[in-house]
Design a protein around this motif. Structure first.
Motif, PDB file in Angstrom:
ATOM      1  N   UNK A 166      47.994  36.632  96.833  1.00 27.43           N
ATOM      2  CA  UNK A 166      47.033  35.560  96.288  1.00 27.43           C
ATOM      3  C   UNK A 166      45.404  36.258  96.255  1.00 27.43           C
ATOM      4  N   UNK A 167      45.206  36.597  97.627  1.00 26.53           N
ATOM      5  CA  UNK A 167      43.800  37.399  97.701  1.00 26.53           C
ATOM      6  C   UNK A 167      43.786  38.375  96.848  1.00 26.53           C
ATOM      7  N   UNK A 168      44.703  39.390  96.566  1.00 27.80           N
ATOM      8  CA  UNK A 168      44.521  40.385  95.570  1.00 27.80           C
ATOM      9  C   UNK A 168      44.163  40.068  94.281  1.00 27.80           C
ATOM     10  N   UNK A 228      40.619  38.804  89.681  1.00 29.47           N
ATOM     11  CA  UNK A 228      40.009  38.022  88.847  1.00 29.47           C
ATOM     12  C   UNK A 228      38.345  37.923  88.825  1.00 29.47           C
ATOM     13  N   UNK A 229      38.008  37.824  90.071  1.00 34.21           N
ATOM     14  CA  UNK A 229      36.587  37.888  90.436  1.00 34.21           C
ATOM     15  C   UNK A 229      35.932  39.112  89.771  1.00 34.21           C
ATOM     16  N   UNK A 230      36.599  40.105  90.153  1.00 35.15           N
ATOM     17  CA  UNK A 230      36.020  41.581  89.628  1.00 35.15           C
ATOM     18  C   UNK A 230      35.586  41.297  88.196  1.00 35.15           C
ATOM     19  N   UNK A 231      36.676  40.961  87.535  1.00 35.37           N
ATOM     20  CA  UNK A 231      36.529  40.843  85.937  1.00 35.37           C
ATOM     21  C   UNK A 231      35.398  39.907  85.646  1.00 35.37           C
ATOM     22  N   UNK A 232      35.642  38.800  86.269  1.00 32.11           N
ATOM     23  CA  UNK A 232      34.458  37.813  85.801  1.00 32.11           C
ATOM     24  C   UNK A 232      32.954  38.185  86.063  1.00 32.11           C
ATOM     25  N   UNK A 233      32.768  39.101  87.332  1.00 32.77           N
ATOM     26  CA  UNK A 233      31.539  39.757  87.653  1.00 32.77           C
ATOM     27  C   UNK A 233      31.040  40.704  86.515  1.00 32.77           C
ATOM     28  N   UNK A 270      37.449  33.441  74.335  1.00 33.09           N
ATOM     29  CA  UNK A 270      38.996  32.990  74.907  1.00 33.09           C
ATOM     30  C   UNK A 270      39.676  34.028  75.427  1.00 33.09           C
ATOM     31  N   UNK A 271      39.944  34.996  74.828  1.00 32.52           N
ATOM     32  CA  UNK A 271      40.697  36.252  75.140  1.00 32.52           C
ATOM     33  C   UNK A 271      39.961  37.041  76.344  1.00 32.52           C
ATOM     34  N   UNK A 272      38.717  37.019  76.646  1.00 33.37           N
ATOM     35  CA  UNK A 272      38.205  37.362  77.868  1.00 33.37           C
ATOM     36  C   UNK A 272      38.586  36.731  79.136  1.00 33.37           C
ATOM     37  N   UNK A 273      38.430  35.319  78.788  1.00 39.08           N
ATOM     38  CA  UNK A 273      39.086  34.425  80.057  1.00 39.08           C
ATOM     39  C   UNK A 273      40.666  34.628  80.145  1.00 39.08           C
ATOM     40  N   UNK A 274      41.391  34.666  79.225  1.00 35.01           N
ATOM     41  CA  UNK A 274      42.784  34.838  79.263  1.00 35.01           C
ATOM     42  C   UNK A 274      42.933  36.150  79.999  1.00 35.01           C
ATOM     43  N   UNK A 275      42.438  37.312  79.554  1.00 28.70           N
ATOM     44  CA  UNK A 275      42.422  38.559  80.357  1.00 28.70           C
ATOM     45  C   UNK A 275      41.873  38.647  81.884  1.00 28.70           C
TER      46      UNK A 275
END
Length: 189
Positions: free
Chosen positions: A88-90, A95-100, A176-181
């Protein structure tokens, strides 16, 4: 937390199925509007389908009892819990890295728009900049390579092409596709 893992797995399988259908049957088609709606339907379905559950009851009558199955050592609940927390941490880290990364990209574009300025024209804003070597549109901004050697006719065609992207709302598809990715970053497909 286990429900999240199962949901992500189901969602990933659903998205892979839609992508497989697209890849086999629609990839080379020139019906762009149909392809767009098919891919958006695939994204929405991949988010919604895992919530649907279909169950049925199976009755098995055992004549030999439980001794048929090997009694091996089972991992303890604590061990499973630790590994699940690590996974879960990984997942959250990815997810956080991609959001940033996405936020940094948008802020870079915003800084360039602020630096070079924009011209407001009928429903969009035009930005001429030598920073990017190709033209693209973001939200209602059209960013054109100001240093290119393109003729006036080519620039007009590029502008019309990018304006069509803005009018059709393709930035919504991309977002939408970026959020899904970001959510499905572990899915290789």
């Amino acid at each position: 937390m286990e429900a999240l893992a199962i949901y992500l797995l189901k969602s990933s399988l659903s998205a892979t199925g839609f992508l497989g259908i697209y890849w086999c049957f629609f990839k080379n088609e020139t019906f762009y509007r149909f392809n767009r709606y098919f891919l958006l339907t695939g994204l929405i379905s991949s988010v919604a389908l895992p919530f649907y559950t279909y169950s049925y009851e199976v009755n098995i009558i055992s004549e030999g009892g439980l001794s048929q199955f090997a009694q091996g050592t089972q991992p303890t609940g604590e061990t499973i819990h630790v590994w699940f927390n690590i996974a879960l941490l990984a997942y959250a880290t990815g997810t956080c890295i991609l959001l940033i990364r996405h936020i940094i990209g948008l802020s870079k574009i915003k800084r360039i728009i602020n630096r070079y300025g924009c011209i407001s024209v009928k429903g969009y804003k035009l930005v001429n900049t030598p920073v990017f070597k190709s033209s693209f549109s973001v939200f209602n901004y059209i960013i054109i390579d100001g240093s290119s050697e393109a003729s006036e006719t080519e620039r007009k065609m590029i502008l019309e092409h990018e304006l069509a992207h803005i009018k059709q709302g393709h930035w919504i598809d991309l977002l939408a596709s970026q959020v899904f990715c970001m959510i499905q970053w572990f899915n290789p497909f």
